[in-house]
Scaffold this motif. Structure first.
Motif, PDB file in Angstrom:
ATOM      1  N   TRP A  63      -8.747  -1.717  -1.629  1.00 17.17           N
ATOM      2  CA  TRP A  63      -8.840  -0.886  -2.841  1.00 17.17           C
ATOM      3  C   TRP A  63      -8.179  -1.653  -3.980  1.00 17.17           C
ATOM      4  O   TRP A  63      -6.975  -1.886  -3.971  1.00 17.17           O
ATOM      5  CB  TRP A  63      -8.156   0.475  -2.644  1.00 17.17           C
ATOM      6  CG  TRP A  63      -8.328   1.357  -3.846  1.00 17.17           C
ATOM      7  CD1 TRP A  63      -7.451   1.519  -4.869  1.00 17.17           C
ATOM      8  CD2 TRP A  63      -9.478   2.147  -4.164  1.00 17.17           C
ATOM      9  NE1 TRP A  63      -7.975   2.381  -5.804  1.00 17.17           N
ATOM     10  CE2 TRP A  63      -9.219   2.776  -5.401  1.00 17.17           C
ATOM     11  CE3 TRP A  63     -10.702   2.398  -3.538  1.00 17.17           C
ATOM     12  CZ2 TRP A  63     -10.135   3.635  -6.012  1.00 17.17           C
ATOM     13  CZ3 TRP A  63     -11.610   3.244  -4.143  1.00 17.17           C
ATOM     14  CH2 TRP A  63     -11.317   3.859  -5.376  1.00 17.17           C
ATOM     15  N   GLY A 116      -3.856   9.591   0.570  1.00 16.84           N
ATOM     16  CA  GLY A 116      -3.770   8.460  -0.361  1.00 16.84           C
ATOM     17  C   GLY A 116      -4.890   8.532  -1.386  1.00 16.84           C
ATOM     18  O   GLY A 116      -6.062   8.616  -1.023  1.00 16.84           O
ATOM     19  N   VAL A 117      -4.510   8.513  -2.655  1.00 17.16           N
ATOM     20  CA  VAL A 117      -5.499   8.679  -3.723  1.00 17.16           C
ATOM     21  C   VAL A 117      -5.495   7.476  -4.657  1.00 17.16           C
ATOM     22  O   VAL A 117      -4.434   7.057  -5.139  1.00 17.16           O
ATOM     23  CB  VAL A 117      -5.184   9.953  -4.552  1.00 17.16           C
ATOM     24  CG1 VAL A 117      -6.193  10.125  -5.685  1.00 17.16           C
ATOM     25  CG2 VAL A 117      -5.168  11.182  -3.661  1.00 17.16           C
ATOM     26  N   GLY A 118      -6.653   6.916  -4.894  1.00 21.24           N
ATOM     27  CA  GLY A 118      -6.809   5.852  -5.883  1.00 21.24           C
ATOM     28  C   GLY A 118      -7.786   6.321  -6.935  1.00 21.24           C
ATOM     29  O   GLY A 118      -8.926   6.687  -6.615  1.00 21.24           O
ATOM     30  N   SER A 174       0.858  -1.188   0.000  1.00 20.66           N
ATOM     31  CA  SER A 174       0.000   0.000   0.000  1.00 20.66           C
ATOM     32  C   SER A 174       0.892   1.234   0.000  1.00 20.66           C
ATOM     33  O   SER A 174       1.817   1.321   0.829  1.00 20.66           O
ATOM     34  CB  SER A 174      -0.881  -0.009   1.256  1.00 20.66           C
ATOM     35  OG  SER A 174      -1.296   1.302   1.577  1.00 20.66           O
ATOM     36  N   THR A 175       0.626   2.160  -0.879  1.00 20.56           N
ATOM     37  CA  THR A 175       1.458   3.381  -0.910  1.00 20.56           C
ATOM     38  C   THR A 175       1.316   4.163   0.394  1.00 20.56           C
ATOM     39  O   THR A 175       2.250   4.838   0.816  1.00 20.56           O
ATOM     40  CB  THR A 175       1.078   4.287  -2.102  1.00 20.56           C
ATOM     41  OG1 THR A 175      -0.311   4.621  -2.011  1.00 20.56           O
ATOM     42  CG2 THR A 175       1.376   3.627  -3.436  1.00 20.56           C
ATOM     43  N   ASN A 176       0.153   4.067   1.043  1.00 18.84           N
ATOM     44  CA  ASN A 176      -0.021   4.792   2.315  1.00 18.84           C
ATOM     45  C   ASN A 176       0.941   4.274   3.388  1.00 18.84           C
ATOM     46  O   ASN A 176       1.416   5.046   4.220  1.00 18.84           O
ATOM     47  CB  ASN A 176      -1.463   4.664   2.828  1.00 18.84           C
ATOM     48  CG  ASN A 176      -2.340   5.823   2.373  1.00 18.84           C
ATOM     49  OD1 ASN A 176      -2.136   6.355   1.285  1.00 18.84           O
ATOM     50  ND2 ASN A 176      -3.307   6.210   3.185  1.00 18.84           N
ATOM     51  N   GLY A 213      -4.010  -2.584  -1.315  1.00 21.77           N
ATOM     52  CA  GLY A 213      -4.487  -1.207  -1.313  1.00 21.77           C
ATOM     53  C   GLY A 213      -5.618  -1.068  -0.299  1.00 21.77           C
ATOM     54  O   GLY A 213      -6.476  -1.932  -0.194  1.00 21.77           O
ATOM     55  N   ARG A 214      -5.559   0.021   0.477  1.00 21.27           N
ATOM     56  CA  ARG A 214      -6.526   0.187   1.566  1.00 21.27           C
ATOM     57  C   ARG A 214      -7.526   1.278   1.257  1.00 21.27           C
ATOM     58  O   ARG A 214      -7.153   2.357   0.795  1.00 21.27           O
ATOM     59  CB  ARG A 214      -5.784   0.560   2.858  1.00 21.27           C
ATOM     60  CG  ARG A 214      -4.726  -0.456   3.191  1.00 21.27           C
ATOM     61  CD  ARG A 214      -4.108  -0.297   4.545  1.00 21.27           C
ATOM     62  NE  ARG A 214      -4.035   1.048   5.071  1.00 21.27           N
ATOM     63  CZ  ARG A 214      -3.083   1.441   5.913  1.00 21.27           C
ATOM     64  NH1 ARG A 214      -2.156   0.609   6.289  1.00 21.27           N
ATOM     65  NH2 ARG A 214      -3.080   2.658   6.388  1.00 21.27           N
ATOM     66  N   GLY A 215      -8.795   0.993   1.531  1.00 18.25           N
ATOM     67  CA  GLY A 215      -9.830   2.006   1.400  1.00 18.25           C
ATOM     68  C   GLY A 215     -10.321   2.429   2.771  1.00 18.25           C
ATOM     69  O   GLY A 215      -9.788   1.989   3.798  1.00 18.25           O
ATOM     70  N   ARG A 216     -11.323   3.287   2.790  1.00 14.44           N
ATOM     71  CA  ARG A 216     -11.921   3.685   4.070  1.00 14.44           C
ATOM     72  C   ARG A 216     -12.617   2.493   4.699  1.00 14.44           C
ATOM     73  O   ARG A 216     -12.985   1.546   4.025  1.00 14.44           O
ATOM     74  CB  ARG A 216     -12.971   4.783   3.840  1.00 14.44           C
ATOM     75  CG  ARG A 216     -12.429   6.179   3.837  1.00 14.44           C
ATOM     76  CD  ARG A 216     -13.571   7.165   3.685  1.00 14.44           C
ATOM     77  NE  ARG A 216     -14.286   7.415   4.916  1.00 14.44           N
ATOM     78  CZ  ARG A 216     -15.593   7.282   5.069  1.00 14.44           C
ATOM     79  NH1 ARG A 216     -16.353   6.871   4.080  1.00 14.44           N
ATOM     80  NH2 ARG A 216     -16.166   7.570   6.223  1.00 14.44           N
ATOM     81  N   PHE A 224      -1.454   6.582  -5.417  1.00  7.22           N
ATOM     82  CA  PHE A 224      -0.327   7.298  -4.815  1.00  7.22           C
ATOM     83  C   PHE A 224      -0.694   7.866  -3.448  1.00  7.22           C
ATOM     84  O   PHE A 224      -1.871   7.978  -3.101  1.00  7.22           O
ATOM     85  CB  PHE A 224       0.169   8.420  -5.738  1.00  7.22           C
ATOM     86  CG  PHE A 224      -0.732   9.631  -5.801  1.00  7.22           C
ATOM     87  CD1 PHE A 224      -0.587  10.674  -4.891  1.00  7.22           C
ATOM     88  CD2 PHE A 224      -1.701   9.745  -6.772  1.00  7.22           C
ATOM     89  CE1 PHE A 224      -1.413  11.802  -4.954  1.00  7.22           C
ATOM     90  CE2 PHE A 224      -2.528  10.863  -6.841  1.00  7.22           C
ATOM     91  CZ  PHE A 224      -2.376  11.896  -5.931  1.00  7.22           C
ATOM     92  N   LYS A 244     -18.602   5.717  -8.537  1.00  4.50           N
ATOM     93  CA  LYS A 244     -17.329   6.120  -7.936  1.00  4.50           C
ATOM     94  C   LYS A 244     -16.151   5.768  -8.846  1.00  4.50           C
ATOM     95  O   LYS A 244     -15.986   4.613  -9.226  1.00  4.50           O
ATOM     96  CB  LYS A 244     -17.181   5.410  -6.588  1.00  4.50           C
ATOM     97  CG  LYS A 244     -15.877   5.663  -5.881  1.00  4.50           C
ATOM     98  CD  LYS A 244     -15.974   5.208  -4.433  1.00  4.50           C
ATOM     99  CE  LYS A 244     -14.641   5.284  -3.730  1.00  4.50           C
ATOM    100  NZ  LYS A 244     -14.762   5.064  -2.282  1.00  4.50           N
ATOM    101  N   GLN A 272      -0.964  -2.183  -6.361  1.00  3.57           N
ATOM    102  CA  GLN A 272      -0.871  -2.437  -4.917  1.00  3.57           C
ATOM    103  C   GLN A 272      -1.457  -3.820  -4.625  1.00  3.57           C
ATOM    104  O   GLN A 272      -2.507  -4.182  -5.167  1.00  3.57           O
ATOM    105  CB  GLN A 272      -1.669  -1.422  -4.113  1.00  3.57           C
ATOM    106  CG  GLN A 272      -1.285   0.022  -4.348  1.00  3.57           C
ATOM    107  CD  GLN A 272      -2.133   0.978  -3.511  1.00  3.57           C
ATOM    108  OE1 GLN A 272      -1.646   1.614  -2.599  1.00  3.57           O
ATOM    109  NE2 GLN A 272      -3.407   1.074  -3.838  1.00  3.57           N
ATOM    110  N   GLY A 275     -11.213   7.417  -4.837  1.00  9.20           N
ATOM    111  CA  GLY A 275     -11.410   7.607  -3.404  1.00  9.20           C
ATOM    112  C   GLY A 275     -10.131   8.127  -2.782  1.00  9.20           C
ATOM    113  O   GLY A 275      -9.036   8.005  -3.359  1.00  9.20           O
ATOM    114  N   ILE A 276     -10.280   8.724  -1.614  1.00  7.47           N
ATOM    115  CA  ILE A 276      -9.128   9.283  -0.907  1.00  7.47           C
ATOM    116  C   ILE A 276      -9.119   8.745   0.518  1.00  7.47           C
ATOM    117  O   ILE A 276     -10.151   8.771   1.194  1.00  7.47           O
ATOM    118  CB  ILE A 276      -9.193  10.831  -0.872  1.00  7.47           C
ATOM    119  CG1 ILE A 276      -9.225  11.386  -2.301  1.00  7.47           C
ATOM    120  CG2 ILE A 276      -8.026  11.408  -0.085  1.00  7.47           C
ATOM    121  CD1 ILE A 276      -9.353  12.895  -2.371  1.00  7.47           C
TER     122      ILE A 276
END
Ligand code: BTN
Length: 264
Positions: free
Chosen positions: A64, A145-147, A29-31, A56-59, A74, A124, A53, A127-128
């Motif tokens: 993600w 973090g933006v996807g 995950s870039t975060n 990748g992580r979402g809310r 990123f 959608k 990723q 997401g951020i």
């Protein structure tokens, strides 16, 4: 510079227009990596960018999906001077910056669904995930973090999200160069964050309200404790908090949790 050359330039030099960019072909995950760089004391504006990723992580603990070479994934490291209580407003500012860049690059009309979803045609596309890491010498470290689903096809999106998720390609039938989109997005988001730091939240709010996808629409708010509140969105208040009026006229402030818009 030709747009795909921008991506190549980033890979070759690890920078773009003087900005440090840690590029990875693959990352969890870039975060996560951005948080490490932030703690080590890297410059404000440093970016971690990946072609794909694995986690990748979402809310709200969601994954993600980040299919290789199809989207922009990123994390921007930001040093904020805002009060702790104002940091959540940076998410709204980042969403606005993202929406402006996507419109400028594609001509597609975009809308924002509180707090951080970018919608095109009611679906959608981005997401951020903003994460804060407390104080560091009077500054707060923020990871934005933006996807953004750019050239993602329908079959590359999770099947359970078919009705809700989309990409710029699905929305327009056009493929876009990732480098050019990334360059525009990062500059626009940084511009909005700088406006916030300069005390221009009112300007951000006014512009955000014009792009509010929920205003006047019926929605269900699933709160953090999983209770459900259905009502009509009356938009964000002066602190950037979304409000819902339920059928009894009671107004609820949405601080966290999830929003489901009723079908139009
Ligand atoms: C959301 O809408 O739930 C937020 C999605 C944020 C995804 C991006 S992709 C780049 C960065 N790294 C992550 O692990 N997540 C964010």
């Amino acid at each position: 510079m030709e747009s795909d050359q921008i991506w190549q330039e980033i890979k070759n030099t690890g920078s773009l227009n003087g900005r440090k960019i840690h590029y990875r072909d693959e990352i969890d995950s870039t975060n996560v990596l951005a948080a490490e760089f932030a703690r080590q004391g890297c410059a404000c504006g440093t970016v971690v960018l990946a072609a794909t990723q694995t986690h990748g992580r979402g809310r709200l603990g969601r994954p993600w999906q980040s299919p290789p070479g199809k989207g922009i994934y990123f994390s921007l490291i930001w040093h904020s001077k805002l009060d702790m209580s104002d940091l959540s407003k940076l998410t709204l500012a980042a969403g606005l910056g993202l929406s402006r860049a996507v419109e400028e690059q594609t001509g597609l009309p975009t809308f924002l669904k509180w707090p951080n979803d970018l919608l095109v045609n009611n679906k959608k596309v981005a997401g951020i995930l903003t994460e804060n890491y407390g104080d560091n010498q009077g500054r707060k470290l923020v990871i934005v973090g933006v996807g953004l689903n750019v050239n993602t096809s329908q079959k590359e999106l999770p099947p359970d999200l078919a009705a809700k998720a989309s990409s710029l390609y699905i929305s327009s039938g056009q493929q876009y160069p990732l480098g050019g989109i990334f360059d525009a997005v990062i500059r626009s988001i940084e511009g909005s964050l700088m406006e916030m730091e300069a005390g221009e939240f009112k300007k951000i709010l006014d512009a955000w309200r014009r792009k509010d996808a929920t205003l006047g629409r019926e929605l269900t708010w699933v709160t953090a404790s999983r209770s459900m509140i259905t009502g009509t969105s009356i938009g964000i208040d002066d602190q950037g908090i979304l409000r819902i009026r339920d059928r009894l006229g009671e107004i609820h402030q949405v601080m966290s949790g999830d929003l489901n818009l009723a079908a139009t």
